[in-house]
Design a protein around this motif. Structure first.
Motif, mmCIF file in Angstrom:
data_model
loop_
_atom_site.group_PDB
_atom_site.id
_atom_site.type_symbol
_atom_site.label_atom_id
_atom_site.label_comp_id
_atom_site.label_asym_id
_atom_site.label_seq_id
_atom_site.Cartn_x
_atom_site.Cartn_y
_atom_site.Cartn_z
ATOM 1 N N PHE A 261 -7.383 -4.555 0.459
ATOM 2 C CA PHE A 261 -8.541 -4.232 -0.377
ATOM 3 C C PHE A 261 -8.259 -4.227 -1.870
ATOM 4 O O PHE A 261 -9.178 -4.009 -2.666
ATOM 5 N N GLY A 262 -7.005 -4.429 -2.277
ATOM 6 C CA GLY A 262 -6.679 -4.351 -3.686
ATOM 7 C C GLY A 262 -6.721 -2.912 -4.174
ATOM 8 O O GLY A 262 -6.683 -1.959 -3.394
ATOM 9 N N LEU A 263 -6.825 -2.734 -5.479
ATOM 10 C CA LEU A 263 -6.839 -1.382 -6.058
ATOM 11 C C LEU A 263 -8.048 -0.580 -5.619
ATOM 12 O O LEU A 263 -8.018 0.654 -5.599
ATOM 13 N N TYR A 264 -9.146 -1.257 -5.236
ATOM 14 C CA TYR A 264 -10.341 -0.534 -4.789
ATOM 15 C C TYR A 264 -10.019 0.331 -3.577
ATOM 16 O O TYR A 264 -10.569 1.413 -3.410
ATOM 17 N N GLY A 265 -9.106 -0.171 -2.723
ATOM 18 C CA GLY A 265 -8.746 0.593 -1.542
ATOM 19 C C GLY A 265 -8.058 1.897 -1.863
ATOM 20 O O GLY A 265 -7.986 2.794 -1.025
ATOM 21 N N MET A 266 -7.544 2.044 -3.097
ATOM 22 C CA MET A 266 -6.875 3.278 -3.499
ATOM 23 C C MET A 266 -7.734 4.151 -4.398
ATOM 24 O O MET A 266 -7.342 5.251 -4.762
ATOM 25 N N THR A 267 -8.894 3.679 -4.791
ATOM 26 C CA THR A 267 -9.752 4.454 -5.693
ATOM 27 C C THR A 267 -11.108 4.740 -5.081
ATOM 28 O O THR A 267 -11.988 5.251 -5.744
ATOM 29 N N ASN A 268 -11.264 4.424 -3.792
ATOM 30 C CA ASN A 268 -12.517 4.673 -3.098
ATOM 31 C C ASN A 268 -12.787 6.173 -3.057
ATOM 32 O O ASN A 268 -12.002 6.937 -2.497
ATOM 33 N N PRO A 269 -13.890 6.652 -3.641
ATOM 34 C CA PRO A 269 -14.155 8.092 -3.653
ATOM 35 C C PRO A 269 -14.416 8.668 -2.278
ATOM 36 O O PRO A 269 -14.499 9.883 -2.113
ATOM 37 N N SER B 218 -8.128 6.572 1.351
ATOM 38 C CA SER B 218 -6.949 5.822 0.906
ATOM 39 C C SER B 218 -5.689 6.217 1.656
ATOM 40 O O SER B 218 -4.734 5.458 1.716
ATOM 41 N N ASN B 219 -5.673 7.412 2.258
ATOM 42 C CA ASN B 219 -4.446 7.851 2.916
ATOM 43 C C ASN B 219 -4.613 8.021 4.412
ATOM 44 O O ASN B 219 -3.846 8.705 5.067
ATOM 45 N N THR B 220 -5.648 7.406 4.979
ATOM 46 C CA THR B 220 -5.842 7.486 6.415
ATOM 47 C C THR B 220 -5.534 6.155 7.038
ATOM 48 O O THR B 220 -5.037 5.256 6.390
ATOM 49 N N ARG B 221 -5.883 6.021 8.290
ATOM 50 C CA ARG B 221 -5.527 4.794 9.011
ATOM 51 C C ARG B 221 -6.095 3.570 8.314
ATOM 52 O O ARG B 221 -7.283 3.511 8.023
ATOM 53 N N ALA B 222 -5.232 2.586 8.102
ATOM 54 C CA ALA B 222 -5.664 1.352 7.445
ATOM 55 C C ALA B 222 -6.463 0.489 8.410
ATOM 56 O O ALA B 222 -6.257 0.527 9.600
ATOM 57 N N LEU C 113 -3.495 -1.924 -0.411
ATOM 58 C CA LEU C 113 -3.370 -2.835 -1.544
ATOM 59 C C LEU C 113 -3.458 -4.289 -1.080
ATOM 60 O O LEU C 113 -4.064 -5.132 -1.742
ATOM 61 N N THR C 114 -2.867 -4.558 0.080
ATOM 62 C CA THR C 114 -2.908 -5.913 0.619
ATOM 63 C C THR C 114 -4.308 -6.297 1.070
ATOM 64 O O THR C 114 -4.794 -7.404 0.799
ATOM 65 N N TRP D 247 10.118 12.018 10.662
ATOM 66 C CA TRP D 247 10.079 11.161 9.471
ATOM 67 C C TRP D 247 8.664 10.634 9.263
ATOM 68 O O TRP D 247 8.076 10.047 10.180
ATOM 69 N N LEU D 248 8.147 10.817 8.051
ATOM 70 C CA LEU D 248 6.826 10.299 7.696
ATOM 71 C C LEU D 248 6.963 9.243 6.599
ATOM 72 O O LEU D 248 7.811 9.352 5.718
ATOM 73 N N ILE D 249 6.082 8.223 6.670
ATOM 74 C CA ILE D 249 6.047 7.191 5.626
ATOM 75 C C ILE D 249 4.603 7.067 5.106
ATOM 76 O O ILE D 249 3.915 6.084 5.389
ATOM 77 N N PRO D 250 4.137 8.039 4.326
ATOM 78 C CA PRO D 250 2.749 8.012 3.849
ATOM 79 C C PRO D 250 2.420 6.829 2.959
ATOM 80 O O PRO D 250 1.256 6.425 2.871
ATOM 81 N N THR D 251 3.418 6.243 2.295
ATOM 82 C CA THR D 251 3.129 5.117 1.401
ATOM 83 C C THR D 251 2.846 3.826 2.163
ATOM 84 O O THR D 251 2.385 2.844 1.577
ATOM 85 N N LYS D 252 3.099 3.809 3.478
ATOM 86 C CA LYS D 252 2.818 2.614 4.283
ATOM 87 C C LYS D 252 1.358 2.203 4.136
ATOM 88 O O LYS D 252 1.043 1.024 3.974
ATOM 89 N N HIS D 253 0.445 3.172 4.176
ATOM 90 C CA HIS D 253 -0.981 2.853 4.103
ATOM 91 C C HIS D 253 -1.391 2.451 2.688
ATOM 92 O O HIS D 253 -2.379 1.750 2.505
ATOM 93 N N VAL D 254 -0.639 2.902 1.705
ATOM 94 C CA VAL D 254 -0.905 2.456 0.337
ATOM 95 C C VAL D 254 -0.683 0.948 0.245
ATOM 96 O O VAL D 254 -1.519 0.200 -0.275
ATOM 97 N N TYR D 255 0.447 0.483 0.796
ATOM 98 C CA TYR D 255 0.740 -0.953 0.766
ATOM 99 C C TYR D 255 -0.273 -1.736 1.604
ATOM 100 O O TYR D 255 -0.695 -2.829 1.216
#
Length: 279
Positions: free
Chosen positions: A263-271, A275-279, A260-261, A249-257
């Motif tokens: 870094f805000g939206l910048y954490g998801m738009t960093n070029p 955004s999908n690696t270890r928080a 967001l907590t 079982w994988l939960i890839p959206t865990k790092h999205v949350y």
């Protein structure tokens, strides 16, 4: 005193249920929290409603059987039910402390026996009910919540130190083995869990967001490339690798949350692509 029970309970619905001849487990969800007593709490409750953040609670109905809970999970119970948390003497107590310390789970998991209803502490977490049929699963620390007493709760040791340290999973994880119903508390909604069935295959994950695997899946930590230079230039470095035949079982959206907590939206738009690696 007379009251309309339907009006009292129409704010609560059952979102998941599973049962057998001995036990029934339900996940309850409160449609809306209406108890704000001041402006501050009312504003928070309004934001929670708009954001679809809902309170949930696990209800367990016993029919002359036993259930084991995570310590501190009980909210209240009704019926002919007794709690038993035998320590097994000095040796048994030592084993419990060792098991609790190495897995990160609480040391004691009390057993409740009898016939009646048990309600666990309500929270904003997410719950999943699974049924084991003479199986073994290994789950992340803090995921175990409750199980039938026919399921053994133990510790699974990583096969090598590098997997424990570099994989960020710890030297031990929680092992559940046997047959019966199990309740898991997971960080994300059930709909966001990616379940992969491996058939003598390999699954490589960039991050520690695998929360469950069956016992016959081998876990290691490896470089993303055969050479250290290749791993460094790929930007990925080390990968958590799962091999064998079974389920992960994988939960890839865990790092999205998490991002967001933190870094805000910048954490998801960093070029930089983090955004999908270890928080």
């Amino acid at each position: 005193m007379k009251t309309n029970n339907n009006n009292m309970n129409n704010n609560i619905k059952v979102i998941e249920t599973m049962n057998n001849e001995n036990v029934s487990i339900e996940v309850l969800e409160f449609e809306e929290l209406r108890g704000g007593s001041n402006v501050s709490s009312a504003i928070m409750l309004s934001f929670m409603k708009d954001s679809n953040i809902k309170l949930r609670q696990v209800k367990i109905t016993l029919n002359n059987t036993q259930i084991r809970l995570e310590a501190g999970a009980l909210s209240y119970l009704k019926g002919n039910i007794e709690m038993d948390n035998k320590m097994g003497g000095i040796i048994g107590l030592g084993k419990k402390f060792l098991k609790g310390s190495v897995t990160g789970e609480t040391t004691f998991k009390p057993k409740y026996s009898g016939t009646g209803e048990i309600y666990l502490e309500p929270s904003f977490g997410h719950y999943i009910i699974v049924e084991l049929e003479n199986e073994e699963i290994i789950v992340d620390d803090g995921v175990f919540y409750a199980c039938e007493d026919t399921v053994e709760v133990g510790a699974a040791m990583q096969k090598n130190v590098s997997s424990a340290v570099l994989g960020q999973e710890g030297l031990f994880q929680t092992k559940l083995r046997g047959s019966g119903l199990v309740v898991l508390e997971v960080p994300v909604p059930k709909e966001e869990i990616m379940e992969y069935e491996l058939n003598n295959e390999t699954l490589k994950v960039d991050g520690n967001f695998a929360i469950l695997r069956t016992g016959n899946i081998n876990f290691t930590v490896e470089t993303s490339s055969k050479s250290l230079i290749g791993s460094a230039t790929s930007g990925e470095g080390l990968l958590n690798v799962f091999r064998g035949t079974g389920t992960v079982w994988l939960i890839p959206t865990k790092h999205v949350y998490n991002n967001l907590t933190n870094f805000g939206l910048y954490g998801m738009t960093n070029p930089g692509g983090k955004s999908n690696t270890r928080a």
